[in-house]
Design a protein around this motif. Structure first.
Motif, PDB file in Angstrom:
ATOM      1  N   SER A 108      36.553 -64.477  -9.218  1.00 33.12           N
ATOM      2  CA  SER A 108      37.968 -64.297  -9.514  1.00 33.12           C
ATOM      3  C   SER A 108      38.726 -63.438  -8.510  1.00 33.12           C
ATOM      4  N   GLN A 109      38.198 -63.216  -7.335  1.00 31.68           N
ATOM      5  CA  GLN A 109      38.918 -62.419  -6.350  1.00 31.68           C
ATOM      6  C   GLN A 109      38.767 -63.004  -4.954  1.00 31.68           C
ATOM      7  N   THR A 110      39.870 -63.012  -4.217  1.00 30.25           N
ATOM      8  CA  THR A 110      39.848 -63.366  -2.804  1.00 30.25           C
ATOM      9  C   THR A 110      40.649 -62.316  -2.060  1.00 30.25           C
ATOM     10  N   ALA A 111      40.335 -62.136  -0.773  1.00 27.13           N
ATOM     11  CA  ALA A 111      40.960 -61.076   0.001  1.00 27.13           C
ATOM     12  C   ALA A 111      41.468 -61.600   1.335  1.00 27.13           C
ATOM     13  N   ASP A 117      39.898 -69.185 -11.545  1.00 20.98           N
ATOM     14  CA  ASP A 117      41.015 -68.333 -11.940  1.00 20.98           C
ATOM     15  C   ASP A 117      42.214 -68.673 -11.069  1.00 20.98           C
ATOM     16  N   ARG A 118      43.252 -69.208 -11.677  1.00 14.80           N
ATOM     17  CA  ARG A 118      44.392 -69.721 -10.911  1.00 14.80           C
ATOM     18  C   ARG A 118      45.591 -68.789 -10.911  1.00 14.80           C
ATOM     19  N   GLU A 119      45.527 -67.653 -11.618  1.00 13.76           N
ATOM     20  CA  GLU A 119      46.628 -66.693 -11.597  1.00 13.76           C
ATOM     21  C   GLU A 119      46.100 -65.300 -11.864  1.00 13.76           C
ATOM     22  N   SER A 125      50.168 -55.045  -8.150  1.00 14.05           N
ATOM     23  CA  SER A 125      51.440 -55.679  -8.514  1.00 14.05           C
ATOM     24  C   SER A 125      51.659 -55.584 -10.020  1.00 14.05           C
ATOM     25  N   PRO A 126      52.909 -55.352 -10.421  1.00 18.39           N
ATOM     26  CA  PRO A 126      53.198 -55.260 -11.849  1.00 18.39           C
ATOM     27  C   PRO A 126      53.308 -56.626 -12.532  1.00 18.39           C
ATOM     28  N   LEU A 127      53.241 -57.699 -11.750  1.00 19.71           N
ATOM     29  CA  LEU A 127      53.410 -59.024 -12.352  1.00 19.71           C
ATOM     30  C   LEU A 127      52.250 -59.938 -12.007  1.00 19.71           C
ATOM     31  N   ILE A 128      52.120 -60.977 -12.798  1.00 19.01           N
ATOM     32  CA  ILE A 128      51.097 -61.998 -12.602  1.00 19.01           C
ATOM     33  C   ILE A 128      51.654 -63.032 -11.629  1.00 19.01           C
ATOM     34  N   LEU A 129      50.870 -63.366 -10.625  1.00 13.41           N
ATOM     35  CA  LEU A 129      51.278 -64.369  -9.640  1.00 13.41           C
ATOM     36  C   LEU A 129      50.605 -65.693 -10.015  1.00 13.41           C
ATOM     37  N   GLY A 130      51.411 -66.663 -10.424  1.00 12.09           N
ATOM     38  CA  GLY A 130      50.900 -67.965 -10.849  1.00 12.09           C
ATOM     39  C   GLY A 130      50.824 -68.942  -9.697  1.00 12.09           C
ATOM     40  N   ILE A 178      44.058 -57.991  -2.054  1.00 13.48           N
ATOM     41  CA  ILE A 178      43.057 -58.678  -2.877  1.00 13.48           C
ATOM     42  C   ILE A 178      43.739 -59.327  -4.079  1.00 13.48           C
ATOM     43  N   ALA A 179      43.530 -60.624  -4.206  1.00 13.76           N
ATOM     44  CA  ALA A 179      44.089 -61.375  -5.338  1.00 13.76           C
ATOM     45  C   ALA A 179      43.054 -61.424  -6.449  1.00 13.76           C
ATOM     46  N   ASN A 180      43.505 -61.209  -7.661  1.00 13.02           N
ATOM     47  CA  ASN A 180      42.624 -61.346  -8.819  1.00 13.02           C
ATOM     48  C   ASN A 180      42.681 -62.780  -9.333  1.00 13.02           C
ATOM     49  N   PHE A 181      42.580 -63.712  -8.377  1.00 14.00           N
ATOM     50  CA  PHE A 181      42.496 -65.148  -8.635  1.00 14.00           C
ATOM     51  C   PHE A 181      41.849 -65.781  -7.406  1.00 14.00           C
ATOM     52  N   ASP A 182      41.683 -67.100  -7.407  1.00 12.96           N
ATOM     53  CA  ASP A 182      40.816 -67.766  -6.443  1.00 12.96           C
ATOM     54  C   ASP A 182      41.417 -68.134  -5.088  1.00 12.96           C
ATOM     55  N   GLY A 183      42.625 -67.743  -4.764  1.00 14.73           N
ATOM     56  CA  GLY A 183      43.163 -68.076  -3.448  1.00 14.73           C
ATOM     57  C   GLY A 183      44.388 -67.248  -3.136  1.00 14.73           C
ATOM     58  N   LEU A 184      44.489 -66.773  -1.894  1.00 17.44           N
ATOM     59  CA  LEU A 184      45.619 -65.931  -1.505  1.00 17.44           C
ATOM     60  C   LEU A 184      45.992 -66.219  -0.062  1.00 17.44           C
ATOM     61  N   ALA A 185      47.276 -66.292   0.198  1.00 20.76           N
ATOM     62  CA  ALA A 185      47.795 -66.444   1.558  1.00 20.76           C
ATOM     63  C   ALA A 185      49.016 -65.548   1.665  1.00 20.76           C
ATOM     64  N   GLY A 186      49.412 -65.238   2.882  1.00 20.66           N
ATOM     65  CA  GLY A 186      50.604 -64.415   3.022  1.00 20.66           C
ATOM     66  C   GLY A 186      50.895 -64.042   4.458  1.00 20.66           C
ATOM     67  N   THR A 187      51.933 -63.221   4.614  1.00 22.55           N
ATOM     68  CA  THR A 187      52.344 -62.750   5.933  1.00 22.55           C
ATOM     69  C   THR A 187      52.677 -61.266   5.862  1.00 22.55           C
TER      70      THR A 187
END
Length: 193
Positions: free
Chosen positions: A43-46, A92-94, A113-118, A149-158
């Motif tokens: 459930s985590q990706t970095a 885990d998708r969110e 983060s204070p919110l869930i990222l879906g 670190i995302a508490n779900f299975d995929g993360l991307a960003g800048t």
């Protein structure tokens, strides 16, 4: 070197070359997500932010330096979407996003983060705001790096560094960018010690 030694050396080089190519193309599957026999979380990706900067206005400047982080959950796709590029099914998708920041003096700052990222959603946060929430002095200068670190299975960003007084901005993908990780993941699977 004997003929046997040459054959053994050639075989070792061939196995390394073909094995590395298979890993890079995501064609090597251990079924567990672990390449070297180490367990990974489900459930985590970095991703890694290699240059982050934030400061109040420096002498002679009207505005400070800041970095904008964008964090995206790319685990969305049209109905029936299939891809050899990334696995967007199951798991885990969110979830929330955690940011671990190290200043040049080695001090660690943590923010969640204070919110869930879906799936399909993106959030933005200025480094100065993240640091303020993490207890960093607003008068301080931060020059460092971080792990997102995302508490779900995929993360991307800048990460985009802004210096307004000289009209400068430089953006980088958080590493590994989508398609650069091992196998069919977006980001790196977090290893369990």
């Amino acid at each position: 070197m004997s003929k046997f030694g040459v054959i053994l050396l050639f075989t070792a080089v061939l196995v390394l070359a073909l094995g590395g190519s298979a890993l890079a193309q995501g064609k090597f599957d251990t079924s567990s997500g672990a390449v070297y026999g180490t367990a990974v979380t489900t459930s985590q990706t970095a991703v890694f932010a290699h240059f982050l900067s934030s400061s109040p206005p420096l002498p002679g400047a009207s505005e400070g330096i800041d970095t904008l982080l964008t964090m995206s959950n790319p685990l969305a796709g049209p109905s029936g979407f299939q891809s050899d590029f990334v696995n967007i099914g199951g798991g885990d998708r969110e979830g929330t996003v955690e940011v671990y920041l190290w200043n040049e003096d080695g001090q660690l700052y943590f923010w969640e983060s204070p919110l869930i990222l879906g799936p399909g959603e993106t959030m933005q946060a200025n480094l100065s705001d993240i640091l303020a929430d993490a207890g960093f002095s607003p008068d301080g200068i931060f020059l460092g790096y971080g792990w997102v670190i995302a508490n779900f299975d995929g993360l991307a960003g800048t990460e985009a560094v802004f210096i307004p007084d000289v009209n400068f901005a430089q953006a980088f993908d958080l590493s590994p960018a989508a398609g650069q990780g091992l196998g069919d993941t977006i980001g790196l699977a977090v290893m369990v010690p």
